[in-house]
Design an enzyme around this catalytic site. Sequence first.
Site, PDB file in Angstrom:
ATOM      1  N   TYR A   1     -12.189 -19.071 -23.004  1.00  0.00           N
ATOM      2  CA  TYR A   1     -11.326 -19.310 -24.546  1.00  0.00           C
ATOM      3  C   TYR A   1     -10.993 -18.595 -24.030  1.00  0.00           C
ATOM      4  CZ  TYR A   1      -8.170 -20.889 -27.710  1.00  0.00           C
ATOM      5  OH  TYR A   1      -7.936 -21.097 -28.904  1.00  0.00           O
TER       6      TYR A   1
ATOM      7  N   LYS B   1      -6.790 -16.032 -23.723  1.00  0.00           N
ATOM      8  CA  LYS B   1      -6.099 -15.797 -25.852  1.00  0.00           C
ATOM      9  C   LYS B   1      -6.038 -14.029 -24.959  1.00  0.00           C
ATOM     10  CE  LYS B   1      -5.166 -19.337 -26.893  1.00  0.00           C
ATOM     11  NZ  LYS B   1      -3.310 -20.141 -26.423  1.00  0.00           N
TER      12      LYS B   1
END
Length: 231
Positions: free
Chosen positions: A156, A160
Amino acid sequence: MTVTLITGANKGLGYETARQLIKAGHTVYMGARDTGRGQTAAGELGGRFVRLDVTDQPSVDAAATAIGEAEGHLDVLVNNAGISGRYEPAPQIDAAEVERVFGTNVFGIVRVTRAFLPLLEASLNPVIVNVGSALGSEGIVTDPARIESGVPALAYASSKAAVIMLTVQYAKALANMKVNVVEPGFTATDLNGNRGHQSVAEGAEIIVRMATIGADGPTGTFRDRDGAMPW
């Protein structure tokens, strides 16, 4: 009438962003993978449902065709759809998991942005808002004073970080558009098991703010509710 598309809009931050922008007078297309949930969400808010799976090129192309035929242009694109991946120590995360998370969080943004560029270029004030995260900021995750520094989120967080750089590259290349990435904050949504300390209304605030900037607004920036974020 400002025409807006929000991906992943049937729940959480996407749903709340749609609610606020519809209230502000936008015509909002609410993208969702699940037809039933998407139609229900759009019906609740007075939005317009469009089936859109950011991981599927034919689905994205069909959505672009549908909105193009109905509106002829797109003023605001909010790339909100995202998945969290597993929160485990980095050595335990394999390539398949990283590919899965990047498939939605990174490749999905590229797929949707590219497909909708012709409609954005037909707008008088085209705006793109990418939903990022503080977990993608090197300046934040390397600061031991920040809670994010202790979060094990290989897939994750790296996705990002990629979203931040995608935003910079698009902003440089699309001089006629305003392209920014935002950090909503730790918001209670399905993405974190509703553990976030702020409401979706609070989390959507910065998304809505950047979705409604004028032609003189910023581009190529990374912001949260309080201002500029470290890269």
